[in-house]
Design a protein around this motif. Structure first.
Motif, PDB file in Angstrom:
ATOM      1  N   GLY A   1       0.025 -28.833  15.018  1.00 29.69           N
ATOM      2  CA  GLY A   1      -0.157 -27.836  16.063  1.00 29.69           C
ATOM      3  C   GLY A   1      -0.175 -26.445  15.470  1.00 29.69           C
ATOM      4  N   VAL A   2      -0.629 -25.521  16.287  1.00 32.16           N
ATOM      5  CA  VAL A   2      -0.659 -24.127  15.859  1.00 32.16           C
ATOM      6  C   VAL A   2       0.021 -23.301  16.945  1.00 32.16           C
ATOM      7  CG1 VAL A   2      -2.912 -23.695  16.910  1.00 32.16           C
ATOM      8  CG2 VAL A   2      -2.143 -22.282  15.025  1.00 32.16           C
ATOM      9  N   THR A   3       0.735 -22.272  16.554  1.00 29.45           N
ATOM     10  CA  THR A   3       1.414 -21.466  17.558  1.00 29.45           C
ATOM     11  C   THR A   3       0.401 -20.607  18.298  1.00 29.45           C
ATOM     12  OG1 THR A   3       1.858 -19.601  16.085  1.00 29.45           O
ATOM     13  CG2 THR A   3       3.522 -21.323  16.205  1.00 29.45           C
ATOM     14  N   ARG A   4       0.617 -20.506  19.589  1.00 29.58           N
ATOM     15  CA  ARG A   4      -0.310 -19.760  20.429  1.00 29.58           C
ATOM     16  C   ARG A   4      -0.389 -18.310  19.982  1.00 29.58           C
ATOM     17  NH1 ARG A   4      -1.546 -19.970  25.872  1.00 29.58           N
ATOM     18  NH2 ARG A   4      -0.161 -21.745  26.103  1.00 29.58           N
TER      19      ARG A   4
ATOM     20  N   ARG B   1       4.856 -27.709  21.923  1.00 34.98           N
ATOM     21  CA  ARG B   1       6.217 -27.222  22.020  1.00 34.98           C
ATOM     22  C   ARG B   1       6.266 -26.184  23.123  1.00 34.98           C
ATOM     23  NH1 ARG B   1       8.951 -24.651  16.848  1.00 34.98           N
ATOM     24  NH2 ARG B   1       8.676 -26.706  15.936  1.00 34.98           N
TER      25      ARG B   1
ATOM     26  N   THR C   1       6.509 -26.703   8.510  1.00 30.46           N
ATOM     27  CA  THR C   1       6.017 -25.466   9.105  1.00 30.46           C
ATOM     28  C   THR C   1       5.308 -24.686   8.018  1.00 30.46           C
ATOM     29  OG1 THR C   1       7.905 -25.423  10.599  1.00 30.46           O
ATOM     30  CG2 THR C   1       6.629 -23.410  10.391  1.00 30.46           C
TER      31      THR C   1
ATOM     32  N   ASN D   1      13.344 -28.203  17.883  1.00 29.80           N
ATOM     33  CA  ASN D   1      13.074 -26.991  18.619  1.00 29.80           C
ATOM     34  C   ASN D   1      14.369 -26.498  19.221  1.00 29.80           C
ATOM     35  OD1 ASN D   1      11.674 -24.918  19.791  1.00 29.80           O
ATOM     36  ND2 ASN D   1      11.075 -26.076  21.581  1.00 29.80           N
TER      37      ASN D   1
ATOM     38  N   VAL E   1       1.382 -21.658  11.456  1.00 32.43           N
ATOM     39  CA  VAL E   1       1.480 -20.298  11.962  1.00 32.43           C
ATOM     40  C   VAL E   1       0.433 -19.504  11.205  1.00 32.43           C
ATOM     41  CG1 VAL E   1       2.952 -18.295  12.232  1.00 32.43           C
ATOM     42  CG2 VAL E   1       3.921 -20.579  12.395  1.00 32.43           C
TER      43      VAL E   1
ATOM     44  N   ASN F   1       4.090 -23.153  23.701  1.00 27.39           N
ATOM     45  CA  ASN F   1       4.063 -22.204  22.600  1.00 27.39           C
ATOM     46  C   ASN F   1       3.165 -22.686  21.490  1.00 27.39           C
ATOM     47  OD1 ASN F   1       5.834 -20.450  23.667  1.00 27.39           O
ATOM     48  ND2 ASN F   1       7.622 -21.185  22.550  1.00 27.39           N
ATOM     49  N   VAL F   2       3.044 -24.011  21.412  1.00 24.20           N
ATOM     50  CA  VAL F   2       2.287 -24.613  20.327  1.00 24.20           C
ATOM     51  C   VAL F   2       1.146 -25.420  20.922  1.00 24.20           C
ATOM     52  CG1 VAL F   2       2.357 -26.297  18.464  1.00 24.20           C
ATOM     53  CG2 VAL F   2       4.251 -24.708  18.773  1.00 24.20           C
TER      54      VAL F   2
ATOM     55  N   LEU G   1       3.449 -27.757  11.853  1.00 19.97           N
ATOM     56  CA  LEU G   1       3.263 -26.587  12.691  1.00 19.97           C
ATOM     57  C   LEU G   1       2.639 -25.493  11.839  1.00 19.97           C
ATOM     58  CD1 LEU G   1       3.669 -25.145  15.338  1.00 19.97           C
ATOM     59  CD2 LEU G   1       5.917 -24.449  14.551  1.00 19.97           C
TER      60      LEU G   1
ATOM     61  N   THR H   1      10.558 -32.973  17.599  1.00 24.06           N
ATOM     62  CA  THR H   1      10.398 -31.820  16.723  1.00 24.06           C
ATOM     63  C   THR H   1      11.614 -30.938  16.891  1.00 24.06           C
ATOM     64  OG1 THR H   1       8.099 -31.932  17.331  1.00 24.06           O
ATOM     65  CG2 THR H   1       8.792 -30.011  16.096  1.00 24.06           C
TER      66      THR H   1
END
Lengths: 229, 173
Positions: free
Chosen positions: B94-97, B3, A161, A19, A201, B80-81, A199, A17
């Motif tokens: 995944g989702v960010t913390r 991550r 994302t 990063n 958010v 973080n994820v 990902l 990924t």
């Protein structure tokens, strides 16, 4: 602490990924820390006279920090300026690397040619990724979406994302991406499937009234998956 | 999908400090070249000996900082994820913390009677701390737990966390 591997994926290559600049930062910090640690320990040992090797000056803890034979010659100043300048520029680059967009460079894939005309189609993965991201961004509950495609056609990975609105159901969104946007992307990439890393958010904005709320197509693009949690 | 920290903040701080030192060194050298006194006390430094206190203290501090930097670089750090459930055709998600804790706090704040809420997300556990000015807060923890649980279900983490709710009663001023 396992990275997610794709079970039964045809391409078992594990994708990285994006990063960045995680690797760069950790490497430089490790080297810097090591140098500082070594330098500090050396200073301590030398100051306490504990260094077991070297000439008389090194073993003598009372010797001066800098050799007294160095006079302020011009070449020394130039050398210092050059070295410090180079290090300074590297620091600037390192700082800038923190701000950079995380999208890796796009590639141009060569797709199968059209047998009739004998021409070949070239596809810029960035534009395919952008189109995919635009489609996802138009979904209800999605505030923003950004995508990138990495790797060769045989080992490609999609990185997406998604910033969602408040109260969006992630499971429903994943389902929708999986059944609608992803197959369309695979079609344009001429791939049967593409491993995707998504990902999410979770945002706090509340959904705007979107003119594209109505399903644009009737191809099983069910808004039923959008029931609020 | 997991991550871990990019160590961006330590990197930015280190880069800025080293850059500042390099600027000072260049400036002083230029001053020496054009015949003016350098900014740094060169004479003092040249008179220093290894076994003097400033050098020893400086060496110790340098070694300690170096150790901290090295540890920060090598230790992976908290993720973080957080990974989501269901590794299917999609691959991984995944989702960010940070966004998850914000979302959970928002869900808790949506409960009647909660004036403010914060949330902490650790692997396997979610803690929501709510503040209420209700005189009688019975039943509130359950409501908050339900709201947080509903939010977590909609997100569907790979490792469903246990939910803890803490209620602080605030007296209205």
């Amino acid at each position: 602490m396992a990275e997610q591997e794709h079970p039964a994926a045809p391409t078992p290559v594990r994708s990285r990924t994006p990063n960045r600049p995680a690797g760069l930062n950790r490497t430089i910090l490790a080297l810097l820390g090591l140098a500082m640690l070594a330098g500090g320990l050396y200073a301590l040992l030398r100051g306490l006279g504990l260094i077991p090797f070297g000439g008389a000056t090194v073993r003598d803890p009372a010797s001066t920090l800098l050799p007294t034979t160095i006079t302020s010659q011009a070449w020394a100043a130039y050398a210092i300026i050059t070295c410090a300048g180079v290090i300074g520029v590297l620091c600037l680059l390192w700082l800038l690397a923190q701000l950079g967009r995380r999208r890796p460079a796009s590639r141009t894939w060569r797709l199968t040619g059209d047998p009739e005309t004998g021409g070949t189609t070239y596809l810029d993965t960035d534009s395919a990724a952008d189109a995919f991201a635009d489609e996802v961004q138009a979904y209800t509950g999605v505030h923003r979406a950004h995508a990138a495609i990495t790797g060769e056609p045989s080992h490609a990975t999609l990185h997406l994302t998604v910033t969602t609105d408040a109260d969006t159901s992630i499971t429903a969104l994943r389902e929708r991406i999986d059944t609608t946007a992803l197959p369309r992307l695979c079609q344009s990439l001429e791939l049967e499937r593409i491993p995707a890393e998504i990902l999410f958010v979770l945002g706090t904005s509340h959904s705007r009234l979107h003119p594209l709320d109505e399903p644009r197509e009737q191809l099983g693009d069910e808004p039923a998956g959008q029931r609020s949690s | 999908m997991i991550r871990r920290s990019r160590r961006g903040v330590p990197a930015a701080i280190a880069a800025t400090l080293v850059l500042a030192v390099m600027i000072a060194v260049v400036w002083s050298s230029v001053r020496v070249l054009i015949g003016q006194t350098p900014l740094m006390p060169v004479a003092y430094v040249m008179g220093l000996r290894w076994n003097e206190l400033p050098v020893l203290i400086g060496g110790g501090v340098l070694a300690a900082l170096g150790l901290v930097l090295l540890a920060g670089a090598l230790i992976p750090g908290k993720p973080n994820v957080l990974p989501l459930a269901g590794q299917d055709r999609l691959g991984s998600a995944g989702v960010t913390r940070r966004s998850l804790s914000r979302s959970i706090a928002a869900a808790a704040e949506g409960v009647d009677g909660v004036s403010r809420a914060t949330a902490q997300v650790a692997t396997g556990r979610v803690t929501a701390a709510v503040r209420t000015s209700l005189p009688d807060a019975t039943g509130l923890p359950e409501l908050v737990q339900d709201a947080v649980g509903a939010r977590l279900t909609a997100v569907d983490l790979q490792r469903p966390p246990t939910i803890r709710v803490r209620v602080n009663r605030s007296r209205s001023t």
